[in-house]
Design a protein around this motif. Structure first.
Motif, PDB file in Angstrom:
ATOM      1  N   LEU A 125      15.345  11.154  94.778  1.00 41.09           N
ATOM      2  CA  LEU A 125      14.362  12.098  95.304  1.00 41.09           C
ATOM      3  C   LEU A 125      12.977  11.548  94.988  1.00 41.09           C
ATOM      4  CD1 LEU A 125      15.971  15.451  94.111  1.00 41.09           C
ATOM      5  CD2 LEU A 125      15.900  14.571  96.451  1.00 41.09           C
ATOM      6  N   ILE A 126      12.105  11.546  95.989  1.00 42.36           N
ATOM      7  CA  ILE A 126      10.735  11.047  95.838  1.00 42.36           C
ATOM      8  C   ILE A 126       9.788  12.227  96.021  1.00 42.36           C
ATOM      9  CG2 ILE A 126       8.976   9.488  96.748  1.00 42.36           C
ATOM     10  CD1 ILE A 126      11.393   7.874  97.955  1.00 42.36           C
ATOM     11  N   TYR A 127       8.888  12.408  95.085  1.00 42.58           N
ATOM     12  CA  TYR A 127       7.872  13.456  95.177  1.00 42.58           C
ATOM     13  C   TYR A 127       6.516  12.767  95.290  1.00 42.58           C
ATOM     14  CZ  TYR A 127      11.541  16.666  93.794  1.00 42.58           C
ATOM     15  OH  TYR A 127      12.703  17.399  93.758  1.00 42.58           O
ATOM     16  N   LEU A 128       5.800  13.061  96.366  1.00 43.35           N
ATOM     17  CA  LEU A 128       4.528  12.421  96.677  1.00 43.35           C
ATOM     18  C   LEU A 128       3.424  13.466  96.705  1.00 43.35           C
ATOM     19  CD1 LEU A 128       2.880   9.933  97.868  1.00 43.35           C
ATOM     20  CD2 LEU A 128       3.487  10.866 100.112  1.00 43.35           C
ATOM     21  N   LEU A 143       3.018   9.075  93.271  1.00 40.51           N
ATOM     22  CA  LEU A 143       4.389   9.520  93.479  1.00 40.51           C
ATOM     23  C   LEU A 143       5.209   9.455  92.207  1.00 40.51           C
ATOM     24  CD1 LEU A 143       6.694   7.049  93.809  1.00 40.51           C
ATOM     25  CD2 LEU A 143       5.481   6.725  95.908  1.00 40.51           C
ATOM     26  N   SER A 144       6.287  10.231  92.239  1.00 36.92           N
ATOM     27  CA  SER A 144       7.237  10.281  91.142  1.00 36.92           C
ATOM     28  C   SER A 144       8.625  10.268  91.761  1.00 36.92           C
ATOM     29  CB  SER A 144       7.027  11.560  90.333  1.00 36.92           C
ATOM     30  OG  SER A 144       7.946  11.639  89.259  1.00 36.92           O
ATOM     31  N   THR A 145       9.572   9.609  91.109  1.00 35.35           N
ATOM     32  CA  THR A 145      10.936   9.558  91.629  1.00 35.35           C
ATOM     33  C   THR A 145      11.913  10.115  90.598  1.00 35.35           C
ATOM     34  OG1 THR A 145      11.304   7.306  90.821  1.00 35.35           O
ATOM     35  CG2 THR A 145      10.448   7.545  93.062  1.00 35.35           C
ATOM     36  N   VAL A 146      12.973  10.733  91.103  1.00 38.00           N
ATOM     37  CA  VAL A 146      14.059  11.218  90.252  1.00 38.00           C
ATOM     38  C   VAL A 146      15.339  10.613  90.811  1.00 38.00           C
ATOM     39  CG1 VAL A 146      15.319  13.214  89.396  1.00 38.00           C
ATOM     40  CG2 VAL A 146      12.846  13.387  89.756  1.00 38.00           C
ATOM     41  N   SER A 147      15.890   9.648  90.087  1.00 37.90           N
ATOM     42  CA  SER A 147      17.127   9.001  90.509  1.00 37.90           C
ATOM     43  C   SER A 147      18.292   9.957  90.287  1.00 37.90           C
ATOM     44  CB  SER A 147      17.352   7.722  89.706  1.00 37.90           C
ATOM     45  OG  SER A 147      18.614   7.174  90.011  1.00 37.90           O
ATOM     46  N   LEU A 148      19.159  10.044  91.288  1.00 38.09           N
ATOM     47  CA  LEU A 148      20.355  10.878  91.179  1.00 38.09           C
ATOM     48  C   LEU A 148      21.574  10.051  90.786  1.00 38.09           C
ATOM     49  CD1 LEU A 148      19.805  13.072  94.366  1.00 38.09           C
ATOM     50  CD2 LEU A 148      19.085  13.541  92.012  1.00 38.09           C
ATOM     51  N   TYR A 149      21.411   8.734  90.721  1.00 38.81           N
ATOM     52  CA  TYR A 149      22.504   7.814  90.413  1.00 38.81           C
ATOM     53  C   TYR A 149      23.091   8.131  89.027  1.00 38.81           C
ATOM     54  CZ  TYR A 149      25.053   3.550  89.333  1.00 38.81           C
ATOM     55  OH  TYR A 149      26.031   2.660  88.981  1.00 38.81           O
ATOM     56  N   GLY A 150      24.392   8.320  88.974  1.00 38.12           N
ATOM     57  CA  GLY A 150      25.090   8.541  87.715  1.00 38.12           C
ATOM     58  C   GLY A 150      24.893   9.934  87.132  1.00 38.12           C
ATOM     59  N   ARG A 151      24.199  10.805  87.822  1.00 39.98           N
ATOM     60  CA  ARG A 151      23.983  12.170  87.322  1.00 39.98           C
ATOM     61  C   ARG A 151      24.969  13.118  88.002  1.00 39.98           C
ATOM     62  NH1 ARG A 151      17.505  12.869  86.314  1.00 39.98           N
ATOM     63  NH2 ARG A 151      17.169  10.728  85.670  1.00 39.98           N
ATOM     64  N   ASP A 152      25.283  14.176  87.303  1.00 40.97           N
ATOM     65  CA  ASP A 152      26.150  15.207  87.857  1.00 40.97           C
ATOM     66  C   ASP A 152      25.318  16.079  88.792  1.00 40.97           C
ATOM     67  OD1 ASP A 152      28.310  16.838  88.345  1.00 40.97           O
ATOM     68  OD2 ASP A 152      28.073  17.993  86.492  1.00 40.97           O
ATOM     69  N   VAL A 153      25.429  15.830  90.100  1.00 42.94           N
ATOM     70  CA  VAL A 153      24.631  16.531  91.099  1.00 42.94           C
ATOM     71  C   VAL A 153      25.564  17.321  92.012  1.00 42.94           C
ATOM     72  CG1 VAL A 153      23.033  16.233  93.032  1.00 42.94           C
ATOM     73  CG2 VAL A 153      22.861  14.726  91.054  1.00 42.94           C
ATOM     74  N   THR A 154      25.193  18.566  92.260  1.00 47.74           N
ATOM     75  CA  THR A 154      25.943  19.426  93.187  1.00 47.74           C
ATOM     76  C   THR A 154      25.119  19.589  94.454  1.00 47.74           C
ATOM     77  OG1 THR A 154      26.887  20.652  91.310  1.00 47.74           O
ATOM     78  CG2 THR A 154      27.007  21.690  93.489  1.00 47.74           C
ATOM     79  N   TRP A 155      25.751  19.289  95.588  1.00 48.26           N
ATOM     80  CA  TRP A 155      25.104  19.473  96.898  1.00 48.26           C
ATOM     81  C   TRP A 155      25.642  20.766  97.511  1.00 48.26           C
ATOM     82  CZ3 TRP A 155      21.443  16.281  99.248  1.00 48.26           C
ATOM     83  CH2 TRP A 155      21.165  15.094  98.586  1.00 48.26           C
ATOM     84  N   LYS A 156      24.728  21.691  97.828  1.00 53.56           N
ATOM     85  CA  LYS A 156      25.090  22.933  98.519  1.00 53.56           C
ATOM     86  C   LYS A 156      24.370  22.963  99.839  1.00 53.56           C
ATOM     87  CE  LYS A 156      26.012  25.964  94.668  1.00 53.56           C
ATOM     88  NZ  LYS A 156      25.714  27.240  94.023  1.00 53.56           N
ATOM     89  N   GLU A 157      25.123  23.202 100.892  1.00 54.94           N
ATOM     90  CA  GLU A 157      24.480  23.238 102.210  1.00 54.94           C
ATOM     91  C   GLU A 157      24.965  24.377 103.020  1.00 54.94           C
ATOM     92  OE1 GLU A 157      23.728  19.448 104.090  1.00 54.94           O
ATOM     93  OE2 GLU A 157      24.541  18.509 102.291  1.00 54.94           O
TER      94      GLU A 157
END
Length: 157
Positions: A125-128, A143-157
């Motif tokens: 995720l990139i925040y600009l 800008l600031s970035t938050v890497s999701l690699y290797g993290r426990d992430v839940t996608w809800k859509e």
């Protein structure tokens, strides 16, 4: 009549530069009362991410001295970090992302905006934060970035 005019101008001065976010800090920058403000906000569609932005807030003395009564500089800095479990809702995954914050820096045509962009290839995720100004363009950004690699992430859509 004069007092109404002063009250009107004071109200306009107060309306410039308020981000509507959580005020975290105010650092006096100089003897005229200019401040660096630090605000925080949480991404509404991505829980577990908190962003902090720093921006400049001109004092009344500085406004009177320089003649730009209703305008703050377009400078801003941003940093975003994971502050809890990451749950991603229905975010815009297009190249232009989506606007999260708009902060007026002048009465007309000047804002400091924050956008989130998802980089699928890097799973990040990139925040600009950037300025939108009609005359001088949008050259100031951070800008600031938050890497999701290797993290426990839940996608809800």
């Amino acid at each position: 009549m004069k007092s109404y005019l002063y009250a009107f101008f004071a109200l306009l001065l107060v309306s410039c530069g308020s981000s509507g976010q959580n005020d975290v800090g105010e650092i006096n920058n100089d003897l005229t009362g200019n401040e660096i403000k630090i605000d925080s906000f949480e991404d509404e569609k991505v829980s577990g991410i908190t962003c902090h932005i720093a921006h400049f807030d001109r004092s009344v003395i500085d406004r009177l001295r320089k003649g730009s009564w209703f305008e703050n500089p377009s400078n801003g800095s941003i940093n975003c970090e994971q502050t809890g479990p990451i749950v991603i809702g229905d975010i815009d995954r297009g190249k232009s992302g989506e606007t999260l914050v708009k902060q007026k820096q002048a009465l007309w045509f000047k804002t400091l905006s924050v956008r989130r962009v998802y980089d699928a290839e890097a799973d990040t995720l990139i925040y600009l934060i950037y300025s939108k100004e009609v005359v001088e363009g949008s050259a100031k950004m951070s800008l600031s970035t938050v890497s999701l690699y290797g993290r426990d992430v839940t996608w809800k859509e």
